[in-house]
Design an enzyme around this catalytic site. Structure first.
Site, PDB file in Angstrom:
ATOM      1  N   ASP A  16       0.812  -1.225   0.000  1.00  0.00           N
ATOM      2  CA  ASP A  16       0.000   0.000   0.000  1.00  0.00           C
ATOM      3  C   ASP A  16       0.842   1.270   0.000  1.00  0.00           C
ATOM      4  OD1 ASP A  16      -2.268  -1.608   0.086  1.00  0.00           O
ATOM      5  OD2 ASP A  16      -2.369  -1.561   2.272  1.00  0.00           O
ATOM      6  N   LYS A  50       1.895   2.176  -5.028  1.00  0.00           N
ATOM      7  CA  LYS A  50       2.438   1.609  -6.281  1.00  0.00           C
ATOM      8  C   LYS A  50       1.525   1.915  -7.466  1.00  0.00           C
ATOM      9  CE  LYS A  50       2.386  -2.440  -4.321  1.00  0.00           C
ATOM     10  NZ  LYS A  50       2.092  -2.070  -2.924  1.00  0.00           N
ATOM     11  N   GLY A  51       0.200   1.771  -7.238  1.00  0.00           N
ATOM     12  CA  GLY A  51      -0.754   1.993  -8.325  1.00  0.00           C
ATOM     13  C   GLY A  51      -0.606   3.377  -8.928  1.00  0.00           C
ATOM     14  N   LYS A  52      -0.529   4.393  -8.071  1.00  0.00           N
ATOM     15  CA  LYS A  52      -0.407   5.756  -8.579  1.00  0.00           C
ATOM     16  C   LYS A  52       0.866   5.902  -9.420  1.00  0.00           C
ATOM     17  CE  LYS A  52       0.856  10.400  -7.675  1.00  0.00           C
ATOM     18  NZ  LYS A  52       0.733  11.688  -7.061  1.00  0.00           N
ATOM     19  N   ASN A  62      -5.367 -10.086  -3.587  1.00  0.00           N
ATOM     20  CA  ASN A  62      -5.023  -9.479  -2.284  1.00  0.00           C
ATOM     21  C   ASN A  62      -4.548  -8.046  -2.499  1.00  0.00           C
ATOM     22  OD1 ASN A  62      -2.782 -10.548  -3.608  1.00  0.00           O
ATOM     23  ND2 ASN A  62      -1.725 -11.205  -1.763  1.00  0.00           N
ATOM     24  N   GLY A  99      -4.601  -4.205  -3.884  1.00  0.00           N
ATOM     25  CA  GLY A  99      -5.566  -3.160  -4.210  1.00  0.00           C
ATOM     26  C   GLY A  99      -4.760  -1.935  -4.559  1.00  0.00           C
ATOM     27  N   HIS A 100      -4.715  -1.601  -5.833  1.00  0.00           N
ATOM     28  CA  HIS A 100      -3.885  -0.481  -6.290  1.00  0.00           C
ATOM     29  C   HIS A 100      -4.800   0.648  -6.745  1.00  0.00           C
ATOM     30  CE1 HIS A 100      -0.314  -3.415  -7.164  1.00  0.00           C
ATOM     31  NE2 HIS A 100      -0.698  -3.409  -5.911  1.00  0.00           N
ATOM     32  N   THR A 101      -4.656   1.799  -6.103  1.00  0.00           N
ATOM     33  CA  THR A 101      -5.572   2.913  -6.343  1.00  0.00           C
ATOM     34  C   THR A 101      -5.010   3.858  -7.395  1.00  0.00           C
ATOM     35  OG1 THR A 101      -6.051   2.778  -3.987  1.00  0.00           O
ATOM     36  CG2 THR A 101      -6.927   4.700  -5.157  1.00  0.00           C
ATOM     37  N   GLN A 118       1.963  -6.083  -3.209  1.00  0.00           N
ATOM     38  CA  GLN A 118       2.401  -6.228  -1.824  1.00  0.00           C
ATOM     39  C   GLN A 118       3.698  -5.421  -1.611  1.00  0.00           C
ATOM     40  OE1 GLN A 118       1.256  -9.417  -3.524  1.00  0.00           O
ATOM     41  NE2 GLN A 118      -0.630  -8.454  -2.853  1.00  0.00           N
ATOM     42  N   PRO A 173      -8.688  -0.753   8.813  1.00  0.00           N
ATOM     43  CA  PRO A 173      -7.786   0.337   9.193  1.00  0.00           C
ATOM     44  C   PRO A 173      -6.343  -0.151   9.120  1.00  0.00           C
ATOM     45  CG  PRO A 173      -9.194  -0.317  11.057  1.00  0.00           C
ATOM     46  CD  PRO A 173      -9.570  -1.185   9.901  1.00  0.00           C
ATOM     47  N   LYS A 199       3.086  10.303  -0.387  1.00  0.00           N
ATOM     48  CA  LYS A 199       2.327  10.785   0.775  1.00  0.00           C
ATOM     49  C   LYS A 199       3.089  11.771   1.654  1.00  0.00           C
ATOM     50  CE  LYS A 199      -1.421   7.901   1.303  1.00  0.00           C
ATOM     51  NZ  LYS A 199      -2.298   6.964   1.946  1.00  0.00           N
ATOM     52  N   SER A 232       5.697  12.219  -4.288  1.00  0.00           N
ATOM     53  CA  SER A 232       4.261  12.316  -4.535  1.00  0.00           C
ATOM     54  C   SER A 232       3.624  13.130  -3.414  1.00  0.00           C
ATOM     55  CB  SER A 232       3.678  10.900  -4.598  1.00  0.00           C
ATOM     56  OG  SER A 232       2.284  10.953  -4.668  1.00  0.00           O
ATOM     57  N   GLY A 254       0.132  14.021  -3.376  1.00  0.00           N
ATOM     58  CA  GLY A 254      -1.334  13.943  -3.395  1.00  0.00           C
ATOM     59  C   GLY A 254      -1.745  12.703  -4.165  1.00  0.00           C
TER      60      GLY A 254
END
Ligand code: GDP
Ligand code: IMO
Ligand code: MG
Length: 437
Positions: free
Chosen positions: A13, A16-18, A38, A40-42, A225, A305, A332, A415, A417
């Site tokens: 998390d 990576k997706g971004k 498993n 989840g890339h946003t 992962q 969470p 972030k 990054s 945002g």
């Protein structure tokens, strides 16, 4: 450089997706090489937010070809739902741009059942906190040589025989956990119903990826992962069941390691982890809760969470070593605005003295390792609008510099945002230095 591996440098998390979505603007092909749903890339493009689980994060770009590699485990129902959702939202040609390795393994209902039963039976100390998507049992089947590969969908008779053998191996385990053993028919019916849709997408993806690299196309290998969840290099046994780190790209995509040019590790400016297992720099207090809220630290797939804490530099140095990181993408950073003073862990105190290497196998023994922190001046300005280093507050620039010095890995990208454009590019793995974001 024409082939670039993107790898999570922490416990997943990291964003990576971004970063994959951003880099695929300049890529011809994106290859997922490990894990399964498993992940989840946003991806956030303007007001639109998409979470991909099995599909490579290049899927939003209309000309990028996407590969699901042989190192992955596939739940066809999840994949179908993911493609349908993108199509419903107006993305065109998703299936046309997708090829799936016929050597990737199927996640079947008994894998999900066993994953759930085991997690339900485990104590608070032993529960891994898996995503309950059947990942561990599917990889167990692969290694036990009772797994079913997607290519076997071409031969339903053989598929049935092999599913029967796998079920016989799982039955005592399911029964011991108090579960009901499904029939072969129940197991295979949903898979066989989806087979006509997916058979045309099956391919020898190893040859395809190799050909793309040989033709000097730009190929991006998308890790899932993170290094500390890797089956070999992670905080075992609190790990996932695949080779999430950069070495896994060669095996999971089916190409030689000498075909990989550059490895970029993605790290948050702090640390998170979801699920059980050691996390020495965890903040169990109000500050940790603030990080969770401001960082939106809730699982992209499960909504769980995430645990939050300070940046662990020995862990990042470890990730730099086992992945051979050429560069870091620091995500972030914006979340730390208003957090001053910010801490980072630079070493660990152990019974053998102070160490700068991550004492990974001692992490889960209480009292064995104590993080050594340094404090950094914080900043209060918001960062989302910044597009160059100069626009960042001086304290934020010092923080980045400190991470580079401590890890001896240059920061390629910062990054600030969720959105694609909220990015400061310093070195682009395909284009070289200081390309415009
Ligand atoms: P992945 O699994 O590594 O792709 O990461 P996830 O998508 O599971 O989680 C990362 C979360 O952080 C997502 O909600 C992203 O939209 C978000 N994100 C990524 N980069 C940034 C950033 O620089 N700033 C902020 N505020 N959010 C980010
Ligand atoms: P992405 O690709 C964060 C964690 C689970 C659990 C452990 C084992 O989005 O970064 P599994 O279901 O794989 O058997 O669970 O690994 N985990 C992740 N944590 N991000 C992920 O993926 C993860 N995939 C698995 O929470 O602790
Ligand atoms: Mg994720």
């Amino acid at each position: 450089m024409s082939s670039v591996v993107i790898v999570g440098a922490q416990w997943g998390d990291e964003g990576k997706g971004k970063i994959v979505d951003l880099y695929t603007e300049d890529a011809d092909m994106v290859v997922r090489y490990a894990g399964g749903p498993n992940a989840g890339h946003t991806l956030v493009v303007g007001q639109e937010k998409v979470v991909v689980r099995l599909l490579p994060s290049g899927i939003l770009r209309p000309t990028t070809s996407c590969i699901i590699g042989q190192g992955m485990v596939i739940d066809l129902g999840v994949l179908a739902a993911e493609i349908d959702e993108l199509t419903r939202r107006g993305y065109r040609g998703v299936e046309e741009r997708l090829a799936i390795s016929d050597r990737a393994h199927l996640i079947l209902p008994y894998h999900i059942l066993v994953d759930r039963l085991r997690e339900g039976a485990a104590s608070a100390e032993t529960a891994i906190g898996t995503t309950k998507k059947g990942i561990g049992p599917a990889y167990e089947d692969k290694v036990r040589r009772t797994g079913l590969r997607l290519g076997e969908l071409r031969h339903p008779d053989k598929l049935e025989r092999r599913a029967q053998a796998a079920l016989e191996a799982w039955a005592p385990i399911i029964q011991a956990l108090g579960g009901q053993v499904p029939s072969v028919e129940e197991v295979l019916a949903p898979v066989l119903a989806l087979a006509p849709r997916f058979l045309p997408l099956l391919a020898n993806t190893s040859a395809r990826v190799d050909a793309a690299v040989s033709a000097d196309q730009r190929v991006l290998f998308e890790g899932a992962q993170g290094t500390l969840l890797d089956i070999d290099h992670g905080t075992y046994p609190f790990v996932t069941s695949s080779s999430a780190s950069a070495g896994g790209a060669a095996i999971g995509a089916g190409i030689g390691p000498n075909r990989l040019d550059t490895v970029v590790g993605i790290t948050k400016a702090y640390t998170t982890r979801v699920g059980g297992g050691p996390f020495p720099t965890e903040l169990d207090d109000e500050q940790g809760e603030r990080l969770r809220q401001l960082g939106g630290e809730f699982g992209a797939v499960t909504g769980r969470p995430r645990r939050t804490g300070w940046l662990d530099l020995p862990a990042l140095r470890y990730a730099a070593r086992v992945n051979g990181l050429d560069g870091l993408a620091l995500t972030k950073l914006d979340v730390l605005s208003g957090f001053g003073p910010i801490k980072t862990c630079v070493a660990y105190d152990t019974p053998e003295g102070r160490v700068e290497d991550l004492p990974i196998d001692a992490l889960d023994t209480p009292g064995q390792v104590t993080p050594v922190y340094v404090e950094h001046e914080g900043w209060t300005e918001t960062l989302e609008h910044c597009r160059t280093l100069d626009e960042l507050p001086i304290a934020a620039r010092r923080y980045i510099r400190f991470i580079e010095e401590q890890t001896r890995v240059p920061v390629y990208l910062v990054s600030v945002g969720q959105e694609r454009r909220a990015t400061i590019v310093l070195q682009h793995p395909f284009l070289g230095r200081a390309a415009a974001p």
